[in-house]
Design an enzyme around this catalytic site. Structure first.
Site, PDB file in Angstrom:
ATOM      1  N   LYS A   1      -2.238   2.433  -1.178  1.00 52.39           N
ATOM      2  CA  LYS A   1      -1.629   3.656  -1.718  1.00 52.39           C
ATOM      3  C   LYS A   1      -2.495   4.285  -2.813  1.00 52.39           C
ATOM      4  CE  LYS A   1       3.128   3.506  -0.317  1.00 52.39           C
ATOM      5  NZ  LYS A   1       4.539   3.535  -0.694  1.00 52.39           N
TER       6      LYS A   1
ATOM      7  N   ARG B   1       5.171  -4.781   2.956  1.00 51.62           N
ATOM      8  CA  ARG B   1       4.939  -3.809   4.023  1.00 51.62           C
ATOM      9  C   ARG B   1       3.455  -3.451   3.987  1.00 51.62           C
ATOM     10  NH1 ARG B   1       4.890   1.825   4.747  1.00 51.62           N
ATOM     11  NH2 ARG B   1       5.792   2.525   6.732  1.00 51.62           N
TER      12      ARG B   1
END
Length: 258
Positions: free
Chosen positions: A204, A238
């Site tokens: 991210k 995840r």
């Protein structure tokens, strides 16, 4: 949880798994590397991504689910969507878990549908709606504000009859760079809710922007924050890179057996 984006514009792997053969190869790879479940998404949630219609989202995810179920009958699939219509059709085709980045706030029918389908529900934190969630980043006090949100939304979910809820604190959603790292540092406070915590940290922007690199070069950073998340209470990682995430889990589990 292995990530499978069947989108043309996701921030890291958009367009990679559109063809059937690519799809099957990637799922097989993630399963062989230790993924316990595969999360399929048909609409990118990155900043600036285009909103797609429910019809287009269904055209992306339903054929993918059918192919994957055919090839891997015992697979556990999570459907990543904020639309109850997509949830209903995905579960009818074999999905078992619902992953809603809006935490049940975007679609008023979501909790009712999930309860009727008797699916576990991943409830993510964000502020605002899908269209402006990346712009609203103000809090009176980050952790208490998030705690109030989770208490309210989990209570609503339980009132509708949803039995199994998983929390996703929403790294990268409605949070500044500093807020993301403060949240990671204090993730353990959410254990007080007695609900499993999922973290979505993989490649991210909170990683590659801090390190002045790109999503493609953020695997090492992802591994670092995965270990921090595990140490601070994460129950599910995840991840795009299942092998490396599983290595973190194995090391963490070994440390906790001693």
């Amino acid at each position: 949880m292995g990530i499978l984006n069947v989108t043309p514009d996701s921030f890291f792997d958009g367009g990679n798994y559109v063809a059937d053969a690519q799809l099957i190869m990637q799922v097989e790879k993630m399963l062989s590397e230790g993924a316990a479940m595969i999360d399929i998404g048909g609409m990118s949630s990155r900043p600036g991504a285009s909103m797609v219609s429910a019809e287009e989202e269904l055209q992306r995810v339903i054929p993918a689910i059918k192919i994957i179920i055919r090839e891997f009958p015992d697979i556990v699939i999570s459907i990543d969507t904020f639309r109850s219509r997509v949830v209903k059709e995905a579960v009818e085709q074999g999905a078992m878990i619902v992953n809603d980045i809006s935490g049940g706030t975007e679609d008023e029918k979501m909790f009712e549908i999930v309860a009727d389908l008797n699916c576990p529900f991943i409830l993510m934190h964000l502020q605002g709606g899908i269209s402006n969630m990346h712009q609203i980043q103000h809090y009176n006090n980050l952790l208490p504000d998030m705690m109030d949100y989770f208490i309210a939304q989990t209570k609503r979910a339980k009132m509708f009859g949803i039995k199994d809820v998983i929390l996703d604190v929403g790294f990268g959603f409605s949070k500044t760079l500093e807020q993301n790292y403060y949240l990671l540092k204090h993730l353990k406070v959410f254990e007080i809710l007695g609900i499993p915590i999922l973290t979505g940290l993989s490649r991210k922007s909170m990683l590659y922007r801090l390190l002045e690199t790109t999503p493609e070069n953020a695997l090492n950073a992802t591994t670092a924050v995965h270990m921090i998340a595990l140490q601070n209470g994460a129950a599910i990682l995840r991840a795009h890179d299942v092998k490396e995430a599983m290595e973190c889990i194995k090391i963490y589990e070994m440390m906790n057996t001693l």
